[in-house]
Design an enzyme around this catalytic site. Structure first.
Site, PDB file in Angstrom:
ATOM      1  N   ASP A  52       0.842  -1.200   0.000  1.00 46.83           N
ATOM      2  CA  ASP A  52       0.000   0.000   0.000  1.00 46.83           C
ATOM      3  C   ASP A  52       0.875   1.247   0.000  1.00 46.83           C
ATOM      4  OD1 ASP A  52      -2.269  -1.465   0.047  1.00 46.83           O
ATOM      5  OD2 ASP A  52      -2.718  -1.173   2.169  1.00 46.83           O
ATOM      6  N   LYS A  74       1.232   1.522  -8.764  1.00 42.34           N
ATOM      7  CA  LYS A  74       2.059   1.392  -9.978  1.00 42.34           C
ATOM      8  C   LYS A  74       2.139  -0.050 -10.448  1.00 42.34           C
ATOM      9  CE  LYS A  74       4.665   5.289  -8.325  1.00 42.34           C
ATOM     10  NZ  LYS A  74       5.529   5.560  -7.206  1.00 42.34           N
ATOM     11  N   MET A 188     -10.700   6.643   9.190  1.00 42.41           N
ATOM     12  CA  MET A 188     -11.102   7.353   7.966  1.00 42.41           C
ATOM     13  C   MET A 188     -12.154   8.424   8.268  1.00 42.41           C
ATOM     14  SD  MET A 188     -11.283   4.096   5.407  1.00 42.41           S
ATOM     15  CE  MET A 188     -12.044   3.023   6.583  1.00 42.41           C
TER      16      MET A 188
HETATM   17  C1  SAM Z   1      -8.138   2.288   4.802  1.00 36.49           C
HETATM   18  S1  SAM Z   1      -8.011   2.353   6.521  1.00 36.49           S
HETATM   19  C2  SAM Z   1      -6.911   1.021   6.785  1.00 36.49           C
HETATM   20  C3  SAM Z   1      -6.872   0.560   8.205  1.00 36.49           C
HETATM   21  C4  SAM Z   1      -5.825  -0.519   8.427  1.00 36.49           C
HETATM   22  N1  SAM Z   1      -6.160  -1.727   7.758  1.00 36.49           N
HETATM   23  C5  SAM Z   1      -5.623  -0.792   9.919  1.00 36.49           C
HETATM   24  O1  SAM Z   1      -5.925  -1.859  10.396  1.00 36.49           O
HETATM   25  O2  SAM Z   1      -5.072   0.098  10.584  1.00 36.49           O
HETATM   26  C6  SAM Z   1      -7.003   3.764   6.721  1.00 36.49           C
HETATM   27  C7  SAM Z   1      -7.308   4.500   8.018  1.00 36.49           C
HETATM   28  O3  SAM Z   1      -6.603   3.923   9.089  1.00 36.49           O
HETATM   29  C8  SAM Z   1      -6.219   4.926   9.994  1.00 36.49           C
HETATM   30  N2  SAM Z   1      -4.757   4.939  10.089  1.00 36.49           N
HETATM   31  C9  SAM Z   1      -3.882   4.265   9.335  1.00 36.49           C
HETATM   32  N3  SAM Z   1      -2.613   4.472   9.746  1.00 36.49           N
HETATM   33  C10 SAM Z   1      -2.705   5.314  10.793  1.00 36.49           C
HETATM   34  C11 SAM Z   1      -1.754   5.916  11.656  1.00 36.49           C
HETATM   35  N4  SAM Z   1      -0.443   5.674  11.527  1.00 36.49           N
HETATM   36  N5  SAM Z   1      -2.194   6.737  12.625  1.00 36.49           N
HETATM   37  C12 SAM Z   1      -3.497   6.995  12.788  1.00 36.49           C
HETATM   38  N6  SAM Z   1      -4.448   6.450  12.010  1.00 36.49           N
HETATM   39  C13 SAM Z   1      -4.061   5.623  11.016  1.00 36.49           C
HETATM   40  C14 SAM Z   1      -6.753   6.250   9.467  1.00 36.49           C
HETATM   41  O4  SAM Z   1      -8.024   6.464  10.047  1.00 36.49           O
HETATM   42  C15 SAM Z   1      -6.869   5.932   7.996  1.00 36.49           C
HETATM   43  O5  SAM Z   1      -7.816   6.778   7.376  1.00 36.49           O
END
Ligand code: SAM
Length: 374
Positions: A52, A74, A188
């Site tokens: 990702d 990509k 999100m």
């Molecule tokens: C598409 S979701 C994927 C979640 C991922 N599968 C997980 O278990 O963390 C993406 C969301 O995860 C959260 N997120 C991902 N990385 C983060 C981080 N380092 N700090 C805070 N929130 C994060 C945010 O809310 C972001 O919009």
């Protein structure tokens, strides 16, 4: 029927016999050391890594030097669509390549891992899931916010905030969530935070509920904003927080005041250049990391054996004539000891000579020689 007849049987058999398993691996929220032990093993041995966008480069550096590392944005010959990613995973596995599909957080938590696994099943490609540390838990943990606590919350709910304003089929039921006891974690939800807060308050959550936004959780540039639910969106924006961000709503946010361990690390956010030799940089980098720094290893020193040993051999031949040997580094200790051994001697030939060292690491190197066989 024609389609089956057109496809030579041998080709089908070849595909199926050659097919490799795809591993859907959770990378964790950002900090590379939050990868699981199994995830690391798979990452280090994969032929192809499909990752990702937000995956930390330090994780990708753990791949084999000859591994193909593909950003999902990509995909060769494809694009960003989920179907392109699915097709790429399937065709690569059918070429007999070991594929790691590296996803942020946990692959099965808002990560479309379920869709990818479904596509693999439909194509007859075996797969496995290696769960990761989801940001839903890790970002609050790194902000010093436990999601449950005996005195504050006995449950937590994780929801997506991405569809909040649209009322679509999968949109969370904000009315019910407003009345659900326990901690609410919203992924999100950053963009829609004002709307989400308004919906929760309109449906019964107190505007005074302690709330937090954790941006870039577990990364050295993590930032956390806290405040009341009715003003948290404005507070977080005014403090310059950015996506990705996790929102926490509930009494547990109060605990951050005492449990904020990560953002209190003395070197958090500092990048430190480590110029030691490649072999010696690791320990220093680890200590710096424990203090919150991001070590950047650029070795400026390379320790190699000399081309000509004659001067050292001359000195060692008459070493008992010296009063003192002063070792200025652990490298010098090892080099002299190795040369003693290579010339048929050992540490007994230093008998009667006083030894001084500069620095504790050099002293440790001398002490460790005592445990070597003589
Ligand atoms: C598409 S979701 C994927 C979640 C991922 N599968 C997980 O278990 O963390 C993406 C969301 O995860 C959260 N997120 C991902 N990385 C983060 C981080 N380092 N700090 C805070 N929130 C994060 C945010 O809310 C972001 O919009």
């Amino acid at each position: 029927m024609n389609e089956v007849a057109d496809c030579p049987e041998s080709e089908v058999e070849e595909d199926l016999s050659n097919v490799e398993k795809v591993s859907l691996v959770g990378a964790g929220p950002g900090e590379p050391e939050l990868l699981t032990v199994k995830g690391l093993r798979l990452l280090e041995t994969a032929d192809v890594i499909v990752h990702d966008r937000l995956i930390n480069n330090r994780l990708l550096a753990m791949a084999r030097p000859d591994a193909e590392v593909v950003d999902v944005g990509k995909i060769p010959g494809g694009g960003r669509r989920q179907s392109d990613i699915n097709n790429f995973l399937i065709s690569t596995a059918r070429q007999g390549k070991r594929v790691v599909r590296l996803k942020g957080g946990d692959p099965f938590v808002f990560g479309r891992g379920g869709e990818e696994a479904d596509a693999l099943v439909a194509a007859g490609v075996p797969f496995e899931v290696v769960p990761g540390v989801t940001s839903a838990v890790a970002a609050p943990a790194y902000a010093g916010i436990p999601l449950t606590h005996r005195e504050h919350a006995s449950s937590f709910t994780v929801v997506t905030g991405s569809l909040s304003g649209k009322g679509g089929g999968n949109s969370p039921d904000w009315e019910t969530l407003a009345k659900t006891p326990g901690t609410l974690v919203i992924l999100m939800g950053w963009r829609n935070l004002s709307d989400i807060a308004a919906k929760l308050i309109a449906n019964g959550r107190s505007g005074a509920t302690p709330s937090a936004v954790v941006s870039w959780g577990s990364e050295p540039w993590q930032m956390t904003a806290t405040g009341r639910l009715d003003s948290i969106a404005d507070i977080a924006k005014s403090q310059g927080l950015e996506a990705p961000a996790t929102v926490v709503v509930g009494d547990v946010v109060r605990l951050r005041e005492r449990l904020n361990w990560f953002e209190s690390l003395p070197l958090l956010g500092r990048r430190v250049l480590v110029t030691r030799t490649r072999n010696q940089a690791g320990l220093l980098s680890r200590h710096l990391g424990e203090l919150g720094a991001t070590p950047i290893e650029i070795p400026t020193i390379d320790v190699r054996p000399p081309h000509d040993y004659s001067k050292l051999d001359e000195a060692l031949a008459e070493v008992s004539e010296f009063d003192w040997i002063v070792f200025a580094s652990a490298n010098a200790v090892r080099a002299v000891y190795d040369r003693l051994v290579a010339t048929g001697r050992d540490s007994r030939s230093l008998h009667g000579v006083s030894v001084a060292t500069i620095g504790p690491a050099t002293a440790d190197a001398i002490v460790s020689l005592e445990s070597l066989p003589i």
